[in-house]
Write an enzyme that holds these catalytic residues in place. Structure first.
Site, mmCIF file in Angstrom:
data_model
loop_
_atom_site.group_PDB
_atom_site.id
_atom_site.type_symbol
_atom_site.label_atom_id
_atom_site.label_comp_id
_atom_site.label_asym_id
_atom_site.label_seq_id
_atom_site.Cartn_x
_atom_site.Cartn_y
_atom_site.Cartn_z
ATOM 1 C CD GLU A 22 4.777 1.926 -8.967
ATOM 2 O OE1 GLU A 22 4.515 1.821 -7.965
ATOM 3 O OE2 GLU A 22 5.053 1.166 -9.596
ATOM 4 C CG MET A 43 -1.521 -8.512 -6.276
ATOM 5 S SD MET A 43 -0.794 -7.629 -7.520
ATOM 6 C CE MET A 43 0.194 -8.884 -8.026
ATOM 7 N NE ARG A 44 -10.579 -10.510 -6.743
ATOM 8 C CZ ARG A 44 -10.909 -11.851 -6.993
ATOM 9 N NH1 ARG A 44 -10.149 -12.862 -6.378
ATOM 10 N NH2 ARG A 44 -12.007 -12.185 -7.633
ATOM 11 C CG HIS A 90 2.071 -2.212 -15.533
ATOM 12 N ND1 HIS A 90 2.035 -3.379 -15.035
ATOM 13 C CD2 HIS A 90 2.973 -2.109 -16.455
ATOM 14 C CE1 HIS A 90 2.804 -4.266 -15.592
ATOM 15 N NE2 HIS A 90 3.286 -3.585 -16.362
ATOM 16 C CG ASP A 99 -1.108 -4.722 -16.686
ATOM 17 O OD1 ASP A 99 -1.711 -4.318 -15.723
ATOM 18 O OD2 ASP A 99 -0.231 -5.639 -16.740
ATOM 19 N N GLY A 144 0.839 -1.198 0.162
ATOM 20 C CA GLY A 144 0.027 -0.049 0.062
ATOM 21 C C GLY A 144 0.892 1.109 0.102
ATOM 22 C CB SER A 145 4.266 2.295 -0.934
ATOM 23 O OG SER A 145 4.344 1.864 -2.252
ATOM 24 C CG ASN A 146 1.687 3.428 -5.618
ATOM 25 O OD1 ASN A 146 1.928 4.426 -6.163
ATOM 26 N ND2 ASN A 146 2.037 2.090 -5.781
HETATM 27 C C1 GRF Z 1 3.436 -1.138 -7.671
HETATM 28 O O1 GRF Z 1 4.477 -1.490 -8.205
HETATM 29 C C2 GRF Z 1 2.391 -1.053 -8.884
HETATM 30 O O2 GRF Z 1 2.913 -0.785 -9.959
HETATM 31 C C3 GRF Z 1 2.180 -2.360 -8.859
HETATM 32 O O3 GRF Z 1 1.812 -3.152 -7.799
HETATM 33 C C4 GRF Z 1 2.632 -2.342 -6.811
HETATM 34 C C5 GRF Z 1 1.960 -1.991 -5.476
HETATM 35 O O4 GRF Z 1 2.961 -1.453 -4.599
HETATM 36 N N1 GRF Z 1 0.615 -2.493 -9.820
HETATM 37 P P1 GRF Z 1 2.326 -1.048 -3.334
HETATM 38 O O5 GRF Z 1 1.227 -1.684 -2.787
HETATM 39 O O6 GRF Z 1 1.459 0.376 -3.576
HETATM 40 O O7 GRF Z 1 3.418 -0.594 -2.180
#
Ligand code: GRF
Length: 201
Positions: free
Chosen positions: A173, A89-90, A108, A144, A11-13
């Site tokens: 990202e 992841m789905r 991505h 994608d 969940g870093s994003n």
């Molecule tokens: C990221 O690298 C994103 O590009 C991919 O999954 C990863 C998620 O990372 N779809 P996080 O869980 O947001 O840290």
């Protein structure tokens, strides 16, 4: 506008988007964080930020569509206008994609259409590309594949490993995902076929 973020892992994003909402860069509210993995660290991040969470176990549902229908029901209750996939992841069912057409984003870690799938960073490194970088795109029912919103390049160094490259790709990202969400929330993205036009204001 209410946002929902769907995550399966770290969940870093999600964190980058939470920070951007808290600083006022994104003028919106994260109404819900959904995870298909009860152990996702993303859930801790959401709780810490006071955001409601929902955990759904895919094994409790007969089909992908049933699982997605349950999420969509919850999103509608919260009046969600944008669905942000952040390491979810789905694959989305076509039901979900239709319900939220042009309102689902994904990130991505490679420059699409290159290196689709779950190993975008490793595959780019092994292929030997000199530049790679993240892509934010709208989601359609192919993997994608949807219209591209933003991309950022990262140079690949001779001594890069998957870990060092991942670190630099993730840093980008965390800049472009909040930027793309901000553009959407401000109504500045217009999808025309495969192309996304970005207006100035
Ligand atoms: C990221 O690298 C994103 O590009 C991919 O999954 C990863 C998620 O990372 N779809 P996080 O869980 O947001 O840290």
């Amino acid at each position: 506008m209410n946002i929902a973020v769907l995550c399966s892992g770290n969940g870093s994003n999600l964190q980058a988007i939470i920070d951007a909402v808290e600083s006022g860069y994104i003028k919106s509210r994260i109404a819900l964080v959904v995870s298909d993995n009860k152990n996702a660290f993303a859930l801790e991040r959401a709780k810490k930020a006071g955001i409601e969470t929902l955990i759904l176990n895919p094994k409790d549902f007969k089909s992908r569509e049933d699982f997605d229908k349950e999420i969509v029901r919850e999103l509608k209750k919260k009046d969600v206008g944008l669905v942000v996939l952040a390491g979810f992841m789905r694959l989305m069912s076509s039901y979900f994609v239709k319900e939220y057409k042009d309102r689902i984003m994904n990130i991505h870690p490679a420059l699409l259409p290159s290196f689709k799938g779950t190993h975008g960073i490793k595959d780019a490194l092994e292929y030997g590309v000199r530049v790679t970088g993240p892509t934010v795109h709208f989601v359609d029912d192919k993997l994608d594949h949807g219209a591209i919103i933003l991309q950022r390049t990262v140079e690949v160094k001779d001594d890069d490993t998957e870990e060092t490259l991942l670190e630099r790709v993730h840093a980008e990202e965390h800049k472009i995902y909040p930027e793309a969400v901000k553009l959407f929330v401000e109504g500045r993205l217009k999808v025309e076929g495969r192309r996304v036009k970005i207006s100035n204001q």
